[in-house]
Design an enzyme around this catalytic site. Structure first.
Site, PDB file in Angstrom:
ATOM      1  N   CYS A 101       0.831  -1.204   0.000  1.00  0.00           N
ATOM      2  CA  CYS A 101       0.000   0.000   0.000  1.00  0.00           C
ATOM      3  C   CYS A 101       0.870   1.260   0.000  1.00  0.00           C
ATOM      4  CB  CYS A 101      -0.938   0.007   1.203  1.00  0.00           C
ATOM      5  SG  CYS A 101      -1.987   1.469   1.184  1.00  0.00           S
ATOM      6  N   LYS A 140       1.412  -9.664  -0.633  1.00  0.00           N
ATOM      7  CA  LYS A 140       1.158  -8.833  -1.821  1.00  0.00           C
ATOM      8  C   LYS A 140       2.020  -7.594  -1.700  1.00  0.00           C
ATOM      9  CE  LYS A 140      -2.571  -6.604  -4.432  1.00  0.00           C
ATOM     10  NZ  LYS A 140      -2.434  -5.176  -4.096  1.00  0.00           N
ATOM     11  N   GLY A 204      -1.560  -5.648 -12.153  1.00  0.00           N
ATOM     12  CA  GLY A 204      -1.296  -4.298 -12.647  1.00  0.00           C
ATOM     13  C   GLY A 204      -1.801  -4.075 -14.046  1.00  0.00           C
ATOM     14  N   ASP A 205      -2.867  -3.269 -14.156  1.00  0.00           N
ATOM     15  CA  ASP A 205      -3.362  -2.755 -15.436  1.00  0.00           C
ATOM     16  C   ASP A 205      -4.067  -3.767 -16.336  1.00  0.00           C
ATOM     17  OD1 ASP A 205      -2.195  -0.452 -14.551  1.00  0.00           O
ATOM     18  OD2 ASP A 205      -0.573  -0.419 -16.028  1.00  0.00           O
ATOM     19  N   GLY A 227      -7.827  -5.479 -10.258  1.00  0.00           N
ATOM     20  CA  GLY A 227      -8.304  -4.504  -9.284  1.00  0.00           C
ATOM     21  C   GLY A 227      -9.276  -3.528  -9.906  1.00  0.00           C
ATOM     22  N   ARG A 228      -8.760  -2.398 -10.361  1.00  0.00           N
ATOM     23  CA  ARG A 228      -9.630  -1.304 -10.792  1.00  0.00           C
ATOM     24  C   ARG A 228     -10.594  -1.681 -11.907  1.00  0.00           C
ATOM     25  NH1 ARG A 228      -4.656   2.552 -11.550  1.00  0.00           N
ATOM     26  NH2 ARG A 228      -3.852   0.505 -12.133  1.00  0.00           N
TER      27      ARG A 228
HETATM   28  C1  LIG Z   1      -9.179   2.211  -4.449  1.00  0.00           C
HETATM   29  C2  LIG Z   1      -8.070   1.212  -4.262  1.00  0.00           C
HETATM   30  C3  LIG Z   1      -7.940   0.535  -3.050  1.00  0.00           C
HETATM   31  C4  LIG Z   1      -6.913  -0.392  -2.868  1.00  0.00           C
HETATM   32  N1  LIG Z   1      -6.839  -1.075  -1.684  1.00  0.00           N
HETATM   33  C5  LIG Z   1      -5.898  -2.059  -1.549  1.00  0.00           C
HETATM   34  C6  LIG Z   1      -5.856  -2.877  -0.377  1.00  0.00           C
HETATM   35  O1  LIG Z   1      -6.649  -2.724   0.559  1.00  0.00           O
HETATM   36  N2  LIG Z   1      -4.892  -3.846  -0.330  1.00  0.00           N
HETATM   37  C7  LIG Z   1      -3.996  -4.054  -1.351  1.00  0.00           C
HETATM   38  O2  LIG Z   1      -3.152  -4.949  -1.274  1.00  0.00           O
HETATM   39  N3  LIG Z   1      -4.017  -3.287  -2.452  1.00  0.00           N
HETATM   40  C8  LIG Z   1      -4.953  -2.333  -2.575  1.00  0.00           C
HETATM   41  N4  LIG Z   1      -5.003  -1.621  -3.749  1.00  0.00           N
HETATM   42  C9  LIG Z   1      -4.115  -2.004  -4.871  1.00  0.00           C
HETATM   43  C10 LIG Z   1      -4.804  -3.035  -5.757  1.00  0.00           C
HETATM   44  O3  LIG Z   1      -5.045  -4.238  -5.058  1.00  0.00           O
HETATM   45  C11 LIG Z   1      -3.954  -3.352  -7.008  1.00  0.00           C
HETATM   46  O4  LIG Z   1      -2.709  -3.844  -6.597  1.00  0.00           O
HETATM   47  C12 LIG Z   1      -3.744  -2.149  -7.902  1.00  0.00           C
HETATM   48  O5  LIG Z   1      -4.951  -1.418  -8.073  1.00  0.00           O
HETATM   49  C13 LIG Z   1      -3.185  -2.540  -9.268  1.00  0.00           C
HETATM   50  O6  LIG Z   1      -4.051  -3.419  -9.929  1.00  0.00           O
HETATM   51  P1  LIG Z   1      -5.071  -2.925 -11.091  1.00  0.00           P
HETATM   52  O7  LIG Z   1      -4.245  -2.216 -12.120  1.00  0.00           O
HETATM   53  O8  LIG Z   1      -5.694  -4.185 -11.607  1.00  0.00           O
HETATM   54  O9  LIG Z   1      -6.041  -1.997 -10.434  1.00  0.00           O
HETATM   55  C14 LIG Z   1      -5.983  -0.654  -3.922  1.00  0.00           C
HETATM   56  C15 LIG Z   1      -6.111   0.052  -5.127  1.00  0.00           C
HETATM   57  C16 LIG Z   1      -7.131   0.968  -5.305  1.00  0.00           C
HETATM   58  C17 LIG Z   1      -7.234   1.683  -6.626  1.00  0.00           C
END
Ligand SMILES: Cc1cc2nc3c(=O)[nH]c(=O)nc-3n(C[C@H](O)[C@H](O)[C@H](O)COP(=O)(O)O)c2cc1C
Length: 328
Positions: A101, A140, A204-205, A227-228
């Protein structure tokens, strides 16, 4: 990919932990749409050992969500160990430690991604947590703290040495926060390190089937995590699986499907948190469910003023019947 006793099959697609998003309602929705495993929002170990009710509640999940991981964070080995023991009482499939984080309130207190600047402590915390529970422990994290310290290949090995059962890597440094594009090269290096025996989950992405296929085939990861791209779009899990299996792109969900899933989500949120809180927490999801729908901004404003499920349901149903904006 197998983690502990949990067999997630080939090419699993996991829902990432997302604070304020991946609560029980949303995790259920994602499982219904093909997510192979889900994670709780991160839970503060310090808050857990203080018995903060809000934090303990974040660890609750339904059996329908399984397989599920509870994610904890902190920078004190004792608190993390005790938090892991508390988390284990809920009997999730695994306990995940957040070392990724980047946000100030976490990293500036020495937790989350800050541990990438203190690898001995990161390894010590992980070792303590592994010893404290009989469940599988996973981590993670990110590829490093900044451009000059991309330490993940070494870190992954050291975490494996103290007993983690899998590692998830988000292909950015802490300094990058969420900017730029994720660099998967180092994720691939971790996976291709001959000394690395435990599964590597890439993150990621990823926002489509073709992108998922590219990451699986180019970097050889054991699983991917979304994630997003899942926010307001739980269909992404089955979309990716369809594409991985037969290179087909699923049609976009139509308006009535969007409304139906959105209402199921709202119902679950209300069931779990009560009507008042469920309705408020759901507000961050509407824009995603109806992204691109002409005129939805005004409908959303209308929904945001409503205080009951029935009123929101009526507004969304009018949307489908075309009385308001027509189908798209
Ligand atoms: C709004 C938000 C909240 C997140 N909260 C956490 C979390 O609680 N724990 C964690 O390991 N990562 C957290 N992340 C990171 C995501 O798990 C992920 O690693 C990151 O968004 C990249 O993946 P993506 O490109 O598929 O979104 C958060 C990301 C976002 C945008």
């Amino acid at each position: 990919m197998i983690i502990g006793k949990t067999d997630l099959g080939e090419f699993p697609v996991l829902l990432a932990p997302l604070e304020d998003i991946t609560d029980s309602a949303f995790r259920n929705i994602c499982r219904m749409h093909g997510a192979d495993m889900v994670y709780t929002e991160f839970v503060s170990s310090e808050a857990l050992v203080r018995s903060a009710v809000k934090s303990s509640n974040k660890m609750l999940f339904d059996n329908t969500e399984r397989p599920v991981g509870i994610q904890i964070f902190g920078n004190n080995a004792d608190a993390m160990k005790n938090a892991a023991i508390l988390a284990a009482e809920n009997n999730p499939e695994l306990i995940d430690i957040n070392f990724g984080c980047p946000v100030r309130k976490v990293a500036m207190k020495g937790a989350g991604a800050a541990l990438l600047q203190n690898i001995p402590l990161m390894v010590a915390i992980t070792g303590e947590v592994v010893k404290a529970v009989s469940l599988p422990v996973t981590v993670k994290t990110r590829i490093g703290w900044d451009e000059n310290s991309k330490v993940i290949v070494d870190v992954a090995e050291r975490l494996q040495d103290v007993g983690i059962q899998a590692i998830t890597i988000h292909g950015r440094t802490r300094a990058q926060m969420y900017a730029g594009v994720a660099d998967w090269t180092l994720i691939g290096e971790v996976k291709n390190n001959p000394r690395m025996k435990k599964p590597v989950i890439g993150n990621g992405d990823i926002d489509s089937g073709p992108k998922a296929l590219e990451m699986f085939s180019q970097f050889g990861v054991d699983a991917i995590m979304i994630g997003r791209a899942a926010i307001g779009n739980p269909w992404i899990f089955n979309d990716i699986k369809t594409f991985l299996q037969n290179r087909r792109i699923n049609p976009l969900p139509d308006l009535s499907e969007r409304v139906s899933v959105c209402l199921t989500h709202l119902n679950l949120a209300i069931e779990k948190k009560g009507e008042y809180k469920g309705i408020i927490e759901m507000r961050k999801h509407y824009a995603g469910y109806f992204k691109g729908l002409p005129g939805f901004k005004k409908v959303r404003m209308d929904i945001l003023t409503q205080k009951s499920y029935i009123e929101i349901k009526n507004i969304l149903n009018i949307l489908i019947s075309g009385n308001s904006f027509g189908n798209h």
